[in-house]
Design an enzyme around this catalytic site. Sequence first.
Site, PDB file in Angstrom:
ATOM      1  N   LYS A  17     -22.013 -43.553  -2.604  1.00 20.92           N
ATOM      2  CA  LYS A  17     -23.057 -43.001  -3.409  1.00 20.92           C
ATOM      3  C   LYS A  17     -22.701 -43.541  -4.965  1.00 20.92           C
ATOM      4  CE  LYS A  17     -22.279 -38.614  -4.017  1.00 20.92           C
ATOM      5  NZ  LYS A  17     -22.044 -38.013  -5.118  1.00 20.92           N
ATOM      6  N   ARG A  93     -25.332 -29.103  -6.876  1.00 22.50           N
ATOM      7  CA  ARG A  93     -24.370 -28.836  -5.631  1.00 22.50           C
ATOM      8  C   ARG A  93     -24.740 -27.632  -4.785  1.00 22.50           C
ATOM      9  NH1 ARG A  93     -18.940 -31.117  -6.490  1.00 22.50           N
ATOM     10  NH2 ARG A  93     -19.627 -33.383  -6.186  1.00 22.50           N
ATOM     11  N   ARG A 130      -7.778 -45.607   1.899  1.00 27.19           N
ATOM     12  CA  ARG A 130      -8.133 -45.824   0.650  1.00 27.19           C
ATOM     13  C   ARG A 130      -6.582 -45.883  -0.196  1.00 27.19           C
ATOM     14  NH1 ARG A 130     -11.943 -42.003  -2.704  1.00 27.19           N
ATOM     15  NH2 ARG A 130     -10.440 -40.308  -2.206  1.00 27.19           N
ATOM     16  N   ARG A 162      -3.572 -41.127  -2.190  1.00 22.87           N
ATOM     17  CA  ARG A 162      -3.535 -39.909  -2.683  1.00 22.87           C
ATOM     18  C   ARG A 162      -3.121 -38.851  -1.788  1.00 22.87           C
ATOM     19  NH1 ARG A 162      -9.503 -40.296  -5.104  1.00 22.87           N
ATOM     20  NH2 ARG A 162      -9.081 -41.806  -7.039  1.00 22.87           N
ATOM     21  N   ARG A 173     -12.741 -31.598   3.574  1.00 25.49           N
ATOM     22  CA  ARG A 173     -13.617 -31.688   2.221  1.00 25.49           C
ATOM     23  C   ARG A 173     -14.970 -32.088   2.973  1.00 25.49           C
ATOM     24  NH1 ARG A 173      -9.342 -34.842   0.141  1.00 25.49           N
ATOM     25  NH2 ARG A 173     -10.415 -36.768  -0.105  1.00 25.49           N
TER      26      ARG A 173
END
Length: 226
Positions: A17, A93, A130, A162, A173
């Site tokens: 995005k 949101r 990632r 992370r 998530r």
Amino acid sequence: MVPGVRLVVLGKQGAGKGTQCVRLSRHYVVPHISTGDMLRSATRSGTDFGRLVAEYMHLGELVPDDVMIKVVEHRLDQHDTKNRGFILDGFPRTVFQAEALENLLNPGGLDLVLDLEVPTEVVLERLASRRVCSVCGTIFGIDNPARRGAICDHCGGELAQRDDDTEDSIRRRLELYASSTEPLISWYLERRKLAAVEGLGPAERVTSRLIRAIDNRRQRPPEYPD
Ligand SMILES: [Zn+2]
């Protein structure tokens, strides 16, 4: 080049995005307004507002609707967005936020809401691979792997995953995103504002699909569907 457009871009984390918003903002010459970036920079600003935002983030909570709406209202009131338009990324949101946005934009409203669709399994793989540079913050992954393994290409810093990029927490998530965004998507669908766009493939191909959806809509306003 066709300047000026008022867009919202929706999409799950890892759908690309951010990249697409930057490309669209160049094409239409409008600012890319990422509420995530705005909140992060607020926390570094040392203002009361920044401290408030930091508190919510620290608690792992979403910034409340009324605060978010104020932030967006202030940004939309700037010269560039008023004259040319914007690409909103990260807002709205919730349906409540979407209603507030309609009120802020009256009259006129949004040109289109784009839903960038990428299968969950694909974004899971992207996010789980990632790695982030501990020094300069550059993000590496499947699409842009670091050339020297666990070392940053730019500064030589150490790359790390992370803490919240484990498969379990990514899945959580994504589920949270899906459940909270579903009502929003239906809300925009009912108002004939939504276009779902396939988000797989090279970035420039995805951008072309998005531009086609946007330009189609601008030539044929939703009041006159075929
Ligand atoms: Zn680095």
